[in-house]
Design an enzyme around this catalytic site. Structure first.
Site, PDB file in Angstrom:
ATOM      1  CG  HIS A   1      -1.971   1.047   1.224  1.00  0.00           C
ATOM      2  ND1 HIS A   1      -3.119   1.051   1.743  1.00  0.00           N
ATOM      3  CD2 HIS A   1      -1.518   2.581   1.144  1.00  0.00           C
ATOM      4  CE1 HIS A   1      -3.748   2.009   1.635  1.00  0.00           C
ATOM      5  NE2 HIS A   1      -2.849   2.986   1.407  1.00  0.00           N
TER       6      HIS A   1
ATOM      7  CG  HIS B   1      -1.062   6.807  -1.253  1.00  0.00           C
ATOM      8  ND1 HIS B   1      -2.192   7.091  -1.830  1.00  0.00           N
ATOM      9  CD2 HIS B   1      -1.217   6.359  -0.207  1.00  0.00           C
ATOM     10  CE1 HIS B   1      -2.998   6.383  -0.932  1.00  0.00           C
ATOM     11  NE2 HIS B   1      -2.422   6.032  -0.135  1.00  0.00           N
TER      12      HIS B   1
ATOM     13  CG  HIS C   1      -9.999   4.721   3.307  1.00  0.00           C
ATOM     14  ND1 HIS C   1      -8.602   5.279   3.567  1.00  0.00           N
ATOM     15  CD2 HIS C   1     -10.863   5.351   4.337  1.00  0.00           C
ATOM     16  CE1 HIS C   1      -8.659   5.991   4.641  1.00  0.00           C
ATOM     17  NE2 HIS C   1      -9.955   6.134   5.027  1.00  0.00           N
TER      18      HIS C   1
ATOM     19  CG  ASP D   1      -1.523   5.167   3.963  1.00  0.00           C
ATOM     20  OD1 ASP D   1      -1.778   5.320   2.903  1.00  0.00           O
ATOM     21  OD2 ASP D   1      -2.296   5.789   4.824  1.00  0.00           O
TER      22      ASP D   1
HETATM   23  N1  NCD Z   1      -3.539   8.104   4.548  1.00  0.00           N
HETATM   24  C1  NCD Z   1      -3.844   9.224   4.347  1.00  0.00           C
HETATM   25  O1  NCD Z   1      -3.675   9.919   5.477  1.00  0.00           O
HETATM   26  N2  NCD Z   1      -3.959   9.775   3.056  1.00  0.00           N
HETATM   27  C2  NCD Z   1      -3.691   9.091   1.724  1.00  0.00           C
HETATM   28  C3  NCD Z   1      -4.983   8.378   1.620  1.00  0.00           C
HETATM   29  C4  NCD Z   1      -5.450   7.192   2.418  1.00  0.00           C
HETATM   30  O2  NCD Z   1      -4.578   6.351   2.210  1.00  0.00           O
HETATM   31  O3  NCD Z   1      -6.438   7.361   3.033  1.00  0.00           O
HETATM   32  C5  NCD Z   1      -3.313  10.035   0.736  1.00  0.00           C
HETATM   33  O4  NCD Z   1      -3.435   9.777  -0.298  1.00  0.00           O
HETATM   34  O5  NCD Z   1      -2.929  11.117   1.051  1.00  0.00           O
HETATM   35 ZN    ZN Z   2      -3.370   5.081   1.519  1.00  0.00          ZN
HETATM   36 ZN    ZN Z   3      -6.801   4.914   2.799  1.00  0.00          ZN
END
Ligand code: NCD
Ligand code: ZN
Ligand code: ZN
Length: 344
Positions: free
Chosen positions: A14, A16, A137, A248
């Site tokens: 996971h 981003h 989520h 994350d």
């Molecule tokens: N985890 C977060 O606080 N933010 C994530 C989105 C997510 O994973 O919920 C993002 O894309 O910034």
């Molecule tokens: Zn995330």
């Molecule tokens: Zn998330």
């Protein structure tokens, strides 16, 4: 005291990476030690079909440092309009390995998310048919539900019914933060698993709120009380194969975090496996890090485990105060402080 530990190469289930110029910074960080990563699709606009996933994958690969084995695993963003045909197509052409449910409004860039689960029942049916995991989520968005209760409310109001309605669907309950989520996943059948972040293992809401408000600890689901942090620790201590690594890591520029209305997300990709090593050592289970980081994830997704290894040594180092993020800066987790472990 162990001062050195060798693991099969881990994966991040996971993360981003965002898009555009920042890929030059986020991709090399993710590719430092992870073999593969599940790439979250919450771009603006989101990654809604196989073609968009394929194009995004190419942009990520273009930023991958030469010689790194890193492989991005692409994910579709489910919307009210996601059809079974779209699922079959993306799966059939190998453009996406999973699909992500963001309840509309739950988190960063979730405006195009699903407004009611019934809308995606046909898509979920198709996913169950082809064995494509649903990544969730897991927070409700009703304004009347307290932000600290949103994960539990999601289990009670949505997830229990969803998993009963689609008993063969593989589900990853992403970035779990509560004892309730740990209990749910533990007692659920084998097709239900969860990712746990390093920051939810290492921190609780006191770290974010006592002695001043620390926006770089603000993420969603929000850090909970210590009782829940301990339950996450117990889950990894148990060694259950239902729990695996998902950072994350979610970068936002410094000015977007240090603001009157700051964005949710912590950046940990610069030191991810090192932070997990610290968390596992604090829990007294460094010997369980390898299965959590390198085995349970691929086993659940039905992919081979990596075959090469990485070695961590106890050698404290100091995290920079800021990192470059495209033409901006970001403040990483542990900025200006030390981390006990380093990868050779
Ligand atoms: N985890 C977060 O606080 N933010 C994530 C989105 C997510 O994973 O919920 C993002 O894309 O910034
Ligand atoms: Zn995330
Ligand atoms: Zn998330």
């Amino acid at each position: 005291m162990t001062d050195r530990i060798t693991l099969l190469r881990p994966d991040d289930w996971h993360i981003h990476l965002r898009d555009g110029a920042v890929l030059q910074h986020t991709v090399p960080d993710a590719a430092r030690h992870f073999g593969r990563a599940i790439i979250m699709p919450n771009l603006v606009p989101p990654v809604r079909n196989g073609e968009q996933a394929g194009e995004y994958r190419e942009r990520i690969l273009a930023a991958r440092p030469a010689g790194r084995p890193f492989e991005p695993l692409m994910v579709l963003y489910l919307t009210d309009q996601t059809t079974p045909e779209l699922i079959h197509q993306a799966h059939g052409q190998g453009q996406a390995i999973a699909a992500k449910l963001y309840p509309a409004g739950a988190t960063t860039n979730s405006d195009s998310g699903v407004t009611a689960l019934e809308k995606i029942w046909p898509a979920l049916e198709a996913m169950a048919e082809v064995g494509m995991p649903l990544l969730v989520h897991g927070e409700v968005t009703h304004p009347e539900v307290d932000i600290f209760d949103r994960e539990k409310a999601f289990i009670d109001q949505q997830l229990v019914a969803l998993t009963e309605r689609f008993p063969t669907l593989k589900v990853v309950f992403e970035h779990i933060t509560t004892a309730d989520a740990v209990d749910f996943v533990r007692s659920a059948p084998g097709n239900i698993a969860a990712t746990i972040t390093a920051h939810h293992l290492l921190y609780n809401r006191n770290h974010m709120l006592v002695g001043g408000i620390r926006p770089h600890f603000y993420c969603l689901p929000i850090l909970k009380r210590q009782r829940h942090q301990r339950a996450l620790g117990d889950a990894v201590v148990s060694g259950s194969n239902k729990f695996f690594l998902g950072t994350d890591s979610a970068p936002h520029a410094r000015h977007a975090k240090e603001a009157a209305c700051g964005c949710a997300g912590c950046y940990s990709a610069h030191a991810a496996i090192e932070l997990y090593a610290e968390a596992f050592e604090q829990l007294g289970v460094l010997d369980k890090l390898e299965a959590f980081a390198s085995m349970h994830g691929p086993d659940f997704y039905g992919l081979p485990r990596n075959t090469d290894t990485i070695t961590l040594v106890r050698e404290p180092w100091t995290v920079p105060e800021t990192l470059q993020f495209g033409d901006q800066q970001l403040v990483p987790l542990r900025a200006g402080e030390s981390i006990q472990w380093r990868v050779l």
